[in-house]
Design an enzyme around this catalytic site. Structure first.
Site, PDB file in Angstrom:
ATOM      1  N   HIS A 107       0.833  -1.216   0.000  1.00  0.00           N
ATOM      2  CA  HIS A 107       0.000   0.000   0.000  1.00  0.00           C
ATOM      3  C   HIS A 107       0.860   1.254   0.000  1.00  0.00           C
ATOM      4  CE1 HIS A 107      -3.675  -2.086   0.490  1.00  0.00           C
ATOM      5  NE2 HIS A 107      -3.423  -2.542   1.691  1.00  0.00           N
TER       6      HIS A 107
ATOM      7  N   ARG B 251     -10.233  -2.839 -14.629  1.00  0.00           N
ATOM      8  CA  ARG B 251     -10.237  -4.135 -13.941  1.00  0.00           C
ATOM      9  C   ARG B 251     -11.489  -4.215 -13.070  1.00  0.00           C
ATOM     10  NH1 ARG B 251      -4.230  -3.308 -13.495  1.00  0.00           N
ATOM     11  NH2 ARG B 251      -3.233  -5.214 -14.262  1.00  0.00           N
TER      12      ARG B 251
ATOM     13  N   ARG C 202     -13.045  -4.618 -18.779  1.00  0.00           N
ATOM     14  CA  ARG C 202     -12.680  -6.033 -18.791  1.00  0.00           C
ATOM     15  C   ARG C 202     -13.647  -6.811 -17.916  1.00  0.00           C
ATOM     16  NH1 ARG C 202      -6.974  -8.304 -16.677  1.00  0.00           N
ATOM     17  NH2 ARG C 202      -7.890  -7.900 -14.616  1.00  0.00           N
TER      18      ARG C 202
ATOM     19  N   GLU D 260      -3.058 -13.424 -22.887  1.00  0.00           N
ATOM     20  CA  GLU D 260      -2.198 -13.569 -21.705  1.00  0.00           C
ATOM     21  C   GLU D 260      -1.922 -15.031 -21.383  1.00  0.00           C
ATOM     22  OE1 GLU D 260      -4.069 -11.694 -18.293  1.00  0.00           O
ATOM     23  OE2 GLU D 260      -6.057 -12.356 -18.885  1.00  0.00           O
TER      24      GLU D 260
ATOM     25  N   ASN E 293       1.650  -9.381 -17.776  1.00  0.00           N
ATOM     26  CA  ASN E 293       1.903  -9.906 -16.422  1.00  0.00           C
ATOM     27  C   ASN E 293       1.657 -11.409 -16.409  1.00  0.00           C
ATOM     28  OD1 ASN E 293       1.964  -7.158 -15.960  1.00  0.00           O
ATOM     29  ND2 ASN E 293      -0.032  -7.086 -14.995  1.00  0.00           N
ATOM     30  N   ASP E 294       0.489 -11.812 -16.891  1.00  0.00           N
ATOM     31  CA  ASP E 294       0.190 -13.244 -16.903  1.00  0.00           C
ATOM     32  C   ASP E 294       0.937 -13.963 -18.024  1.00  0.00           C
ATOM     33  OD1 ASP E 294      -1.528 -13.981 -14.736  1.00  0.00           O
ATOM     34  OD2 ASP E 294      -3.029 -12.659 -15.608  1.00  0.00           O
TER      35      ASP E 294
ATOM     36  N   ARG F 113       3.681 -15.194 -10.594  1.00  0.00           N
ATOM     37  CA  ARG F 113       3.923 -13.748 -10.555  1.00  0.00           C
ATOM     38  C   ARG F 113       4.010 -13.192  -9.139  1.00  0.00           C
ATOM     39  NH1 ARG F 113      -1.536 -11.355 -13.385  1.00  0.00           N
ATOM     40  NH2 ARG F 113      -1.155  -9.442 -12.252  1.00  0.00           N
TER      41      ARG F 113
ATOM     42  N   CYS G 220      -1.632  -4.075 -22.062  1.00  0.00           N
ATOM     43  CA  CYS G 220      -2.115  -3.460 -20.819  1.00  0.00           C
ATOM     44  C   CYS G 220      -1.431  -4.031 -19.579  1.00  0.00           C
ATOM     45  CB  CYS G 220      -3.632  -3.598 -20.706  1.00  0.00           C
ATOM     46  SG  CYS G 220      -4.191  -5.300 -20.595  1.00  0.00           S
TER      47      CYS G 220
HETATM   48  C1  PEP Z   1      -1.936  -8.970 -17.202  1.00  0.00           C
HETATM   49  O1  PEP Z   1      -2.017 -10.147 -16.872  1.00  0.00           O
HETATM   50  O2  PEP Z   1      -0.938  -8.473 -17.777  1.00  0.00           O
HETATM   51  C2  PEP Z   1      -3.046  -8.051 -16.926  1.00  0.00           C
HETATM   52  C3  PEP Z   1      -3.050  -6.818 -17.381  1.00  0.00           C
HETATM   53  O3  PEP Z   1      -4.063  -8.511 -16.140  1.00  0.00           O
HETATM   54  P1  PEP Z   1      -3.964  -8.642 -14.532  1.00  0.00           P
HETATM   55  O4  PEP Z   1      -2.662  -8.011 -14.112  1.00  0.00           O
HETATM   56  O5  PEP Z   1      -5.159  -7.952 -14.017  1.00  0.00           O
HETATM   57  O6  PEP Z   1      -3.984 -10.121 -14.359  1.00  0.00           O
HETATM   58 MG    MG Z   2      -3.909 -10.977 -16.334  1.00  0.00          MG
END
Ligand code: PEP
Ligand code: MG
Length: 601
Positions: free
Chosen positions: A187, A302, A339, A440, A463-464, A474, A511
């Site tokens: 945070h 999100r 999303r 992803e 990210n995923d 992750r 994204c």
């Molecule tokens: C991702 O996976 O890159 C993504 C943008 O979705 P989240 O981080 O919400 O899983």
């Molecule tokens: Mg994701």
């Protein structure tokens, strides 16, 4: 004495030099006499917990009035924790066995926190810190000790800094945050980014070194210097070193001012090739920040956050209100990509009663939930169709965690079913819906040419995608090196997705966090990505990185990146190009003449 130099993980950019303010959660030993006077330990604990809940509710109201609804949500959840029978019953049980009430509360809170932290879930781990913080507040009330706040502008040095403490710090008194613990998603780090101040986490030996340095300077103020980009923390710096950090701060302020001055024109490369720059948001409350940062829309809303911190799912009407608010804030010229809720994985929603899974990241997550029951996503899609009609815009929707052609077919049928239902009822319904999917999951990346024929756009979730390509959880801090989305394996995959999209003539956005990293943004544009979506606070830096380099330079960078052996090499290459770009922009700003890209559309 000699300065003490330490290093941690750079978490929020900025440079600060200032007095150290040490935060340590309440010591239940302090104020013991005041506490024992009460006589009935159970009653004392309950009344202190009531008072803690009242304080937290008041704090929630205050920050909500300041336009920070997400922080308000944290404090509301903490107010509930303060009344949680599990916590209070355990504290009372301990007190009845002879522990002093404050020690009993602290012990019970520590036990509850350890239980949550042991669940290896990033969100629940964050709640562990919240429970400990609630415990510390009850302890302070029991012992009559006040929260020791900074008396002037200071650098906070702590193991972790809970939001309920940072919210009490007077505005302008926080120059930077250096944490021994914490993570990039703590945070305090999010707060630091929002305030534009530096944060460094995971500084080994920080607390012991701060104690030693304080002892050296005696009653005088201990000074520290920190750089949130390099991860350096220096305790008790000499005058020359302090001056060097101040010079970095001046340099950074100049860079920030230059970057902000680019806001009045659309993001583009140095030779005028446009790149659409949009924002990631988690709630309607994030819209003003994104608009202020000149986001050209929202690339990722999100929506699962609308489902969190509550006991039941948001109703269709509640969702319509939330989506409509965002759609209206951005208007018809700035598209908003909503999303569908990415529930499951690291985003557990306890009240949905979903079965526990051994591997939630590989489990029944997001769009996959609709194979069991269509209700959740049907309601959400109905709300999006309705919100689009009420806001008089065409909503954009996308599904997370798409793996197969069947998933896209499911998305399309859910979308059409929701529309047909509304039309049959005679309810308001948008005329159309731009429909996309997140790329992803590796299978979706491989299937990109086929999937591109079925939908309107791709948005790559790096990210995923990185987590699944490199088989690196992750949330697992031990795998840091494998979590860099600039790994050539990820970049080659993205290049393939762009080829598939180009063949079908649909746009590609990114994204994931990589889009907000200037080095990542540079490589992605070179790979042919059309749109970058990132946290509002990252947009200036991305705009500046792109303004400093030409498209052919970015293309050459991307070509070298996909051929590189590892992420570190890619970072090095991107870093060189970005540094050259910054020098160019600084030279132009110094010469007071406009950039070469004038005349661009
Ligand atoms: C991702 O996976 O890159 C993504 C943008 O979705 P989240 O981080 O919400 O899983
Ligand atoms: Mg994701």
């Amino acid at each position: 004495m000699n300065a003490i130099r330490l290093e941690g993980t750079a978490a929020a950019p900025g440079v600060a030099v200032g007095a150290v303010w040490r935060y340590a959660p309440g010591d239940p030993g302090a104020g013991a006499e005041a506490e024992t006077a009460s006589g009935d330990p159970a009653a004392a604990i309950r009344s202190a917990a009531d008072e803690a809940a009242r304080q937290l509710e008041a704090l929630a109201e205050r920050v909500r009035d300041l336009g920070r609804p997400d922080d308000a949500g944290i404090f509301e959840a903490q107010a509930l924790m303060a009344g949680d029978p599990m916590l209070l019953d355990e504290a009372i049980r301990r007190a009845e066995e002879g522990e002093r009430p404050a020690a009993a509360v602290q012990g019970a809170a520590a036990e509850a926190a350890a239980m949550l932290a042991g669940l290896e879930d990033e969100l629940l781990a964050a709640r562990a810190a919240d429970v400990r913080d609630v415990g510390a507040r009850i302890v302070r009330i029991l012992t009559g000790t006040a929260l020791d706040l900074p008396e002037g502008p200071s650098i906070a040095v702590a193991d972790d800094l809970p939001p309920s403490v940072t919210a009490e710090i007077p505005p302008g008194f926080l120059l930077g945050v250096a944490l021994a613990g914490g993570s990039r998603t703590a945070h305090a780090v999010i707060l630091a980014r929002g305030l534009g101040i530096p944060a460094i986490v995971g500084v080994e030996g920080l607390l012991g070194a701060a104690d030693a340095a304080q002892e050296e300077v005696g009653g005088a103020d201990l000074v520290a210097a920190m750089d949130g980009e390099s991860g350096e923390v220096v305790l008790d710096p000499g005058p020359t070193e302090a001056e060097e950090f101040r010079a970095r701060a001046v340099d950074l302020a100049g860079r920030r001012a230059r970057a902000a001055s680019l806001r009045d024109r659309p993001a583009a490369t140095r030779d005028g090739e446009r790149v659409v720059l949009v924002a990631n948001i988690g709630s309607p409350g994030d819209a003003p920040r994104a608009l202020e940062a000149r986001a050209e829309g929202v690339g990722l809303f999100r929506t699962e956050f609308l489902f969190m911190k509550r006991q039941t799912p948001p109703t269709e009407a509640e969702q319509v209100a939330a989506y409509r608010e965002v759609l209206e804030a951005f208007g018809p010229e700035r598209p908003v990509v909503i999303r569908l809720a990415d529930i499951g994985g690291d985003k557990a929603i306890p009240y949905l009663g979903l079965p526990a899974e051994a591997n939630p990241f590989l489990g029944v997550r997001a769009i996959r939930l609709a194979y069991g029951s269509r209700d959740l996503l049907r309601t959400q899609l109905r709300a999006i169709w309705r919100a689009g009609a009420l806001a008089a815009v065409t909503p954009h929707v996308m599904a997370p965690m798409v793996a197969t052609v069947a998933d896209v077919e499911l998305l399309r049928s859910l979308r059409d079913e929701a529309r047909d239902g509304l039309l049959a009822e005679g309810a308001p319904c948008a005329a159309g819906m731009v429909t996309g999917i997140m790329i992803e999951i590796p299978s979706a990346a491989i299937l990109a040419p086929e999937l591109a024929l079925l939908i309107d756009f791709f948005s790559i979730g790096t990210n995923d995608l990185t987590q699944y390509l490199l088989a690196a959880d992750r949330g697992n801090a031990a795998l840091g090196a494998l979590q860099d989305a600039l790994h050539p394996a990820v970049l080659r995959t993205i290049a393939g997705v762009v080829r598939g999209a180009d063949a079908a003539g649909i746009p590609v956005a990114v994204c994931g966090e990589l889009a907000g990293d200037p080095a990542g943004a540079a490589v992605l544009v070179g790979l042919g990505v059309d749109e970058l979506s990132a946290d509002a606070g990252s947009l200036d830096g991305v705009r500046e990185a792109l303004a400093g380099a030409t498209r052919p330079e970015l293309d050459a960078l991307a070509a070298a990146a996909v051929a590189a052996g590892d992420a570190e090499t890619v970072r090095g290459l991107a870093g060189q190009l970005l540094a050259r770009g910054l020098e160019r922009l600084a030279a132009e700003a110094g010469a007071g003449r406009p950039r070469a890209a004038a005349g661009r559309g």
